[in-house]
Design a protein around this motif. Sequence first.
Motif, mmCIF file in Angstrom:
data_model
loop_
_atom_site.group_PDB
_atom_site.id
_atom_site.type_symbol
_atom_site.label_atom_id
_atom_site.label_comp_id
_atom_site.label_asym_id
_atom_site.label_seq_id
_atom_site.Cartn_x
_atom_site.Cartn_y
_atom_site.Cartn_z
ATOM 1 N N ARG A 28 35.622 45.319 42.922
ATOM 2 C CA ARG A 28 37.017 45.504 42.499
ATOM 3 C C ARG A 28 37.241 46.844 41.798
ATOM 4 N NH1 ARG A 28 35.344 40.598 42.863
ATOM 5 N NH2 ARG A 28 36.749 38.925 43.600
ATOM 6 N N GLU A 31 40.625 48.101 42.599
ATOM 7 C CA GLU A 31 41.634 47.288 41.921
ATOM 8 C C GLU A 31 41.770 47.697 40.454
ATOM 9 O OE1 GLU A 31 42.404 42.562 40.847
ATOM 10 O OE2 GLU A 31 40.969 43.109 42.431
ATOM 11 N N ASP A 38 48.892 51.743 37.485
ATOM 12 C CA ASP A 38 50.160 51.031 37.282
ATOM 13 C C ASP A 38 50.608 51.127 35.817
ATOM 14 O OD1 ASP A 38 50.295 50.280 39.931
ATOM 15 O OD2 ASP A 38 49.438 48.289 39.600
ATOM 16 N N SER A 61 52.586 39.534 33.555
ATOM 17 C CA SER A 61 52.466 39.171 34.965
ATOM 18 C C SER A 61 51.040 39.361 35.466
ATOM 19 C CB SER A 61 53.448 39.988 35.816
ATOM 20 O OG SER A 61 53.088 41.357 35.847
ATOM 21 N N VAL A 62 50.369 40.406 35.010
ATOM 22 C CA VAL A 62 48.982 40.641 35.415
ATOM 23 C C VAL A 62 48.084 39.517 34.910
ATOM 24 C CG1 VAL A 62 46.979 42.153 35.075
ATOM 25 C CG2 VAL A 62 49.210 43.147 35.579
ATOM 26 N N GLU A 64 48.977 36.471 34.117
ATOM 27 C CA GLU A 64 49.314 35.237 34.825
ATOM 28 C C GLU A 64 48.666 35.209 36.200
ATOM 29 O OE1 GLU A 64 53.684 34.224 32.825
ATOM 30 O OE2 GLU A 64 53.563 35.283 34.747
ATOM 31 N N GLU A 65 48.725 36.302 36.915
ATOM 32 C CA GLU A 65 48.127 36.358 38.252
ATOM 33 C C GLU A 65 46.613 36.183 38.196
ATOM 34 O OE1 GLU A 65 47.975 39.399 42.115
ATOM 35 O OE2 GLU A 65 49.291 39.815 40.415
ATOM 36 N N ALA A 66 46.007 36.633 37.099
ATOM 37 C CA ALA A 66 44.561 36.533 36.945
ATOM 38 C C ALA A 66 44.126 35.221 36.292
ATOM 39 C CB ALA A 66 44.048 37.711 36.111
ATOM 40 N N ASN A 67 45.056 34.312 36.047
ATOM 41 C CA ASN A 67 44.767 33.043 35.376
ATOM 42 C C ASN A 67 44.176 33.265 33.981
ATOM 43 O OD1 ASN A 67 45.613 31.328 37.548
ATOM 44 N ND2 ASN A 67 43.709 31.860 38.614
ATOM 45 N N ARG A 149 38.250 38.761 33.476
ATOM 46 C CA ARG A 149 38.245 38.113 34.794
ATOM 47 C C ARG A 149 36.821 37.952 35.306
ATOM 48 N NH1 ARG A 149 41.451 40.678 39.482
ATOM 49 N NH2 ARG A 149 40.267 39.024 40.540
ATOM 50 N N GLU A 153 35.413 34.363 36.231
ATOM 51 C CA GLU A 153 35.280 34.043 37.651
ATOM 52 C C GLU A 153 33.835 34.003 38.131
ATOM 53 O OE1 GLU A 153 38.036 35.887 40.331
ATOM 54 O OE2 GLU A 153 39.580 36.055 38.777
#
Length: 424
Positions: A28, A31, A38, A61-62, A64-67, A149, A153
Amino acid sequence: MAPSHPDHGSHTLTNDQSAAIDAFLAEREDELLALVSDLIAIDSQIPPHADERQIVNFLVSVLEEANLAEDVSVIGPTPERPSLIARVKGTGGGQSLMLNGHTDTKPVGEAAHLWRTDPHTATVVDGNLFGLGATDMKAAVACMILAARAVRETGVQLRGDIVFGFVADEEAGAQLGSKFVAPLIDNVDAVLIGEPSGWEHDWQGIHLVSRGVCGFRIKVTGTQMHSSLSDRMPSVNASLKLADLMVRIGSELDLPFTPHPLGGVGPTLNTGVMIAGGTFFGVVPGQAEFACDLRTVPGQTREQVAQGIETWLDACRVADPDLQVDYAFEPGLDWIPWSELEAGHPLVAVVTDAASDVLGEAPPLGVFPGGTDAPWFSQQGIPTLPSFGPGTLTCAHGPNEFVSVQSIHEAARIYARIIANFCS
């Protein structure tokens, strides 16, 4: 206030866990750079905008998207000046770590024409990523998120919580950011701030001390009158008197201090960071002032600084009976305290081990040259490491700010190890 847990030792990741984290991050890398880009693209200059809503909304938002948004609070003294606190809960009974970074930047300002790239477009040149806030400190914020993350993960079990503290207003003194937020924080055992930890090269030190900031102005009163009469009638040119004081203050102002054992660091006085005076052609200046930026060290107090200024000005008045001078501390920047973390704190050992694992050798313990958000947390009883992050302070607050791509990826790997070992 920080809770007390019986287990304050560090636990070491297994080789397999470290390898899994590194593999996750290696997959990543693009990413991570995109996230840094960003963040740079979002204009959060303080001043002129004094508004962190857009960048905080994006970070929510970042997460939230990454849990990573199990418990999110957006707080601030006004809607325009929000800070983001987000907690990812562990299984319980372990130490909780806040990863802290500020979302605002200094302005592009008068150096806009010296930028070789668009300040709000991240641009990679020769292994360095250029952009406003790249090193101070949007890269670190991105690295913290991706590091968390990676830990989650890859299945590393954490007993303590990961807490993100992405705060406003650091570049203007933190009155509306960490100073406001810190008293509202609980159940955090330590704070790690990702300020850039080098000035000559990346990863120059693990900084246990951040110097304080004291802003004040020296103000001179003269005789405002028609300038054609200055050779015929008594007059005092406030700007000339001011110039003399500006030259003298650096060598004459006596501010006692004890050199810090981590490098013998003392205070730094920056004279004339702002200058103002005079009305227009044809007018003898009746008012003039200059601002000073004093970087203080552990042990110094605001009262000592005030006494030193008053003693110096008294001596100046005795030497020059025509001198009318006074001083004033800058509101909001009159005293940002210094901060210090004990070398024996468990977070120091965890950071040292993580840095050694990723970099091959841990940087020495040291003193951060600037101020950080650390004092506002440490004053609430939360041990805080003031600076360990990617990039160099040298290019911050000026044109062509950059952070090396290598240090970004190293930071993500280091932060992941710190999270896993401190919170497990």
